[in-house]
Design a protein around this motif. Structure first.
Motif, PDB file in Angstrom:
ATOM      1  N   VAL A 127       0.861  -1.173   0.000  1.00 41.76           N
ATOM      2  CA  VAL A 127       0.000   0.000   0.000  1.00 41.76           C
ATOM      3  C   VAL A 127       0.899   1.225   0.000  1.00 41.76           C
ATOM      4  O   VAL A 127       1.569   1.513   1.000  1.00 41.76           O
ATOM      5  N   ARG A 128       0.934   1.886  -1.129  1.00 44.85           N
ATOM      6  CA  ARG A 128       1.843   3.008  -1.352  1.00 44.85           C
ATOM      7  C   ARG A 128       3.277   2.552  -1.123  1.00 44.85           C
ATOM      8  O   ARG A 128       3.811   1.772  -1.887  1.00 44.85           O
ATOM      9  N   ARG A 129       3.897   2.964  -0.046  1.00 46.25           N
ATOM     10  CA  ARG A 129       5.299   2.634   0.193  1.00 46.25           C
ATOM     11  C   ARG A 129       5.495   1.503   1.198  1.00 46.25           C
ATOM     12  O   ARG A 129       6.616   1.110   1.491  1.00 46.25           O
ATOM     13  N   ILE A 130       4.423   0.963   1.742  1.00 45.89           N
ATOM     14  CA  ILE A 130       4.512  -0.018   2.817  1.00 45.89           C
ATOM     15  C   ILE A 130       4.151  -1.410   2.308  1.00 45.89           C
ATOM     16  O   ILE A 130       3.117  -1.599   1.665  1.00 45.89           O
ATOM     17  N   LEU A 131       5.003  -2.358   2.602  1.00 37.78           N
ATOM     18  CA  LEU A 131       4.798  -3.753   2.211  1.00 37.78           C
ATOM     19  C   LEU A 131       4.444  -4.587   3.440  1.00 37.78           C
ATOM     20  O   LEU A 131       5.082  -4.471   4.486  1.00 37.78           O
ATOM     21  N   VAL A 132       3.422  -5.429   3.312  1.00 36.92           N
ATOM     22  CA  VAL A 132       3.048  -6.378   4.360  1.00 36.92           C
ATOM     23  C   VAL A 132       2.766  -7.722   3.697  1.00 36.92           C
ATOM     24  O   VAL A 132       2.025  -7.787   2.717  1.00 36.92           O
ATOM     25  N   GLY A 133       3.348  -8.791   4.226  1.00 36.00           N
ATOM     26  CA  GLY A 133       3.123 -10.110   3.651  1.00 36.00           C
ATOM     27  C   GLY A 133       3.190 -11.197   4.710  1.00 36.00           C
ATOM     28  O   GLY A 133       3.866 -11.055   5.737  1.00 36.00           O
ATOM     29  N   TYR A 134       2.475 -12.289   4.454  1.00 34.27           N
ATOM     30  CA  TYR A 134       2.464 -13.425   5.380  1.00 34.27           C
ATOM     31  C   TYR A 134       2.506 -14.719   4.569  1.00 34.27           C
ATOM     32  O   TYR A 134       1.937 -14.804   3.472  1.00 34.27           O
ATOM     33  N   ALA A 135       3.174 -15.726   5.127  1.00 37.67           N
ATOM     34  CA  ALA A 135       3.249 -17.029   4.471  1.00 37.67           C
ATOM     35  C   ALA A 135       3.219 -18.124   5.527  1.00 37.67           C
ATOM     36  O   ALA A 135       3.746 -17.959   6.637  1.00 37.67           O
ATOM     37  N   TYR A 136       2.593 -19.238   5.157  1.00 35.87           N
ATOM     38  CA  TYR A 136       2.578 -20.413   6.030  1.00 35.87           C
ATOM     39  C   TYR A 136       3.125 -21.597   5.246  1.00 35.87           C
ATOM     40  O   TYR A 136       2.619 -21.941   4.181  1.00 35.87           O
ATOM     41  N   GLU A 137       4.186 -22.202   5.782  1.00 31.31           N
ATOM     42  CA  GLU A 137       4.834 -23.337   5.134  1.00 31.31           C
ATOM     43  C   GLU A 137       4.297 -24.630   5.733  1.00 31.31           C
ATOM     44  O   GLU A 137       4.487 -24.911   6.923  1.00 31.31           O
ATOM     45  N   LEU A 138       3.637 -25.410   4.906  1.00 33.82           N
ATOM     46  CA  LEU A 138       3.055 -26.682   5.322  1.00 33.82           C
ATOM     47  C   LEU A 138       3.982 -27.810   4.877  1.00 33.82           C
ATOM     48  O   LEU A 138       4.179 -28.032   3.683  1.00 33.82           O
ATOM     49  N   PHE A 139       4.546 -28.527   5.834  1.00 33.69           N
ATOM     50  CA  PHE A 139       5.500 -29.577   5.504  1.00 33.69           C
ATOM     51  C   PHE A 139       4.781 -30.829   5.022  1.00 33.69           C
ATOM     52  O   PHE A 139       3.747 -31.222   5.565  1.00 33.69           O
ATOM     53  N   THR A 140       5.361 -31.457   4.014  1.00 36.82           N
ATOM     54  CA  THR A 140       4.761 -32.642   3.402  1.00 36.82           C
ATOM     55  C   THR A 140       5.503 -33.924   3.765  1.00 36.82           C
ATOM     56  O   THR A 140       5.210 -34.977   3.212  1.00 36.82           O
ATOM     57  N   ASN A 141       6.450 -33.845   4.684  1.00 37.28           N
ATOM     58  CA  ASN A 141       7.255 -35.016   5.043  1.00 37.28           C
ATOM     59  C   ASN A 141       6.871 -35.605   6.386  1.00 37.28           C
ATOM     60  O   ASN A 141       7.694 -36.198   7.076  1.00 37.28           O
ATOM     61  N   GLY A 142       5.605 -35.441   6.800  1.00 39.94           N
ATOM     62  CA  GLY A 142       5.126 -36.082   8.008  1.00 39.94           C
ATOM     63  C   GLY A 142       5.224 -35.267   9.274  1.00 39.94           C
ATOM     64  O   GLY A 142       4.891 -35.766  10.357  1.00 39.94           O
ATOM     65  N   VAL A 143       5.647 -34.011   9.194  1.00 40.67           N
ATOM     66  CA  VAL A 143       5.757 -33.178  10.392  1.00 40.67           C
ATOM     67  C   VAL A 143       4.389 -32.852  10.956  1.00 40.67           C
ATOM     68  O   VAL A 143       4.188 -32.809  12.169  1.00 40.67           O
ATOM     69  N   GLY A 144       3.414 -32.612  10.082  1.00 34.14           N
ATOM     70  CA  GLY A 144       2.067 -32.308  10.540  1.00 34.14           C
ATOM     71  C   GLY A 144       1.650 -30.902  10.157  1.00 34.14           C
ATOM     72  O   GLY A 144       2.465 -29.975  10.146  1.00 34.14           O
ATOM     73  N   ALA A 145       0.349 -30.738   9.859  1.00 32.87           N
ATOM     74  CA  ALA A 145      -0.155 -29.454   9.394  1.00 32.87           C
ATOM     75  C   ALA A 145      -0.056 -28.361  10.454  1.00 32.87           C
ATOM     76  O   ALA A 145       0.092 -27.177  10.142  1.00 32.87           O
ATOM     77  N   GLN A 146      -0.150 -28.732  11.737  1.00 36.29           N
ATOM     78  CA  GLN A 146      -0.125 -27.744  12.809  1.00 36.29           C
ATOM     79  C   GLN A 146       1.291 -27.402  13.257  1.00 36.29           C
ATOM     80  O   GLN A 146       1.460 -26.571  14.143  1.00 36.29           O
TER      81      GLN A 146
END
Length: 336
Positions: A287-306
């Protein structure tokens, strides 16, 4: 008498179980640190294209502006003492050199169990034009100071006089070097870099009267991407890739984002895929000059979604003009 012997036996069993648990926790923490230091010492940021300066000192002076970026990463959030990292970096065109030189600084603090990794990095980059069509090549170098700390005073030890455990916090420091190249042509970019070129060795603590050493292997990075404008002038797509390797282990992240841009505001969403490891969901905007972002990494090797990883990015961009000839003519590619 029988009751007393039974109570003592139960106490002994409880003591042995607690000792085994504590030693297992300590061994697991040491194993995690060993994996990070021997394979991929540097933390992985999901928004790697927004913190390029952390991986590549040449990724500066792309648009003639002052940029400051902060990121917080919480990895394996479902586990106790899981890694957490705070990064802050800033870079700008230098007030000399007619816009061909840039300076940058970055700070990072990472906590992994009882271990802390801290680094301060100073970067320099020089930009040169390639050909008549506007392509450019940045050459960058970096010098840093890293500090490793083990908070041994937080260990829960039944016998405080046990010589197998340190009695106070242990720490050590070392100088670190990096270098990189970064090519830019219209809406395409690609960069290669090498971190920890000098294979720094951090000496800290005591191990049977000898100094304990932590050797950090060099890491190599490739980043590339482009901006594809769709028929609708408000919509665009940004594919990108990052490859990280220490020549022993390699991680590849392939990212695809879609961006909606209206006037000076833009919003994006997308996915990132690391084969055999994870799928990451991305959302954010500028928004104009300000950046905001979020990401969630879901592991696929049995670690679990939570038990995935959270990544938060914040940024600010400001125009600068140190030269009398007027405005910079470089096009902004911060959304790549």
């Amino acid at each position: 008498m029988v009751l007393c012997e039974s109570q003592n036996k139960n106490r002994l069993i409880t003591f042995l179980i607690m000792m085994r648990i504590r030693y297992c926790v300590l061994a697991l923490t040491l194993a995690l640190v060993a994996v990070r230091t021997s394979a991929q010492y540097d933390v992985h940021f999901t928004h790697y294209w927004e913190v390029e300066n952390f991986y590549n000192p040449a990724a500066m002076n792309k648009n003639g502006t002052f940029n400051i970026t902060g990121s917080y990463s919480k990895q394996l959030a479902g586990y106790i003492n899981s890694p957490s990292t705070i990064y802050v970096g800033a870079n700008s065109v230098a007030p000399w050199g007619e816009g061909h030189q840039s300076l940058g600084i970055s700070l990072i603090n990472e906590s992994l169990g009882l271990f802390n990794h801290r680094r301060m990095q100073l970067c320099y980059a020089y930009k040169m034009r390639l050909g008549k069509k506007g392509g450019s090549l940045n050459i960058g170098a970096q010098i840093g100071l890293m500090n490793e700390r083990f908070r041994s005073n937080e260990l829960e030890i039944i016998d405080a006089d046990d010589p197998a455990f340190p009695t106070g916090d242990e720490s050590g420091s070392s100088v670190d070097f990096a270098a990189g190249l970064y090519y830019q042509y219209k809406f395409f970019y690609a960069g290669i870099s090498a971190q920890h070129l000098n294979s720094p060795v951090v000496t800290y603590g005591k191990d049977n009267g000898k100094n304990a050493e932590l050797k950090i292997l060099p890491s190599f990075y490739f980043q590339g991407g482009c901006n594809i404008q769709l028929r609708n002038p408000l919509l665009s797509v940004q594919p990108g890739v990052q490859v990280a390797s220490d020549l022993g282990m390699t991680r590849v992240d392939v990212t695809l984002r879609g961006t909606y841009q209206y006037q000076s505001n833009s919003y994006y969403g997308g996915l990132s895929y690391c084969p055999g490891t994870s799928v990451t969901f991305l959302i954010g905007g500028r928004v104009r000059r300000i950046l905001v972002g979020y990401a969630y990494e879901l592991f696929t090797n049995g670690v679990g979604a939570q038990s995935g990883s959270h990544d938060l990015i914040l940024g600010y961009q400001m125009d600068v003009n140190f030269f009398k000839k007027g405005k910079n003519i470089h096009k902004s590619v911060r959304y790549l």
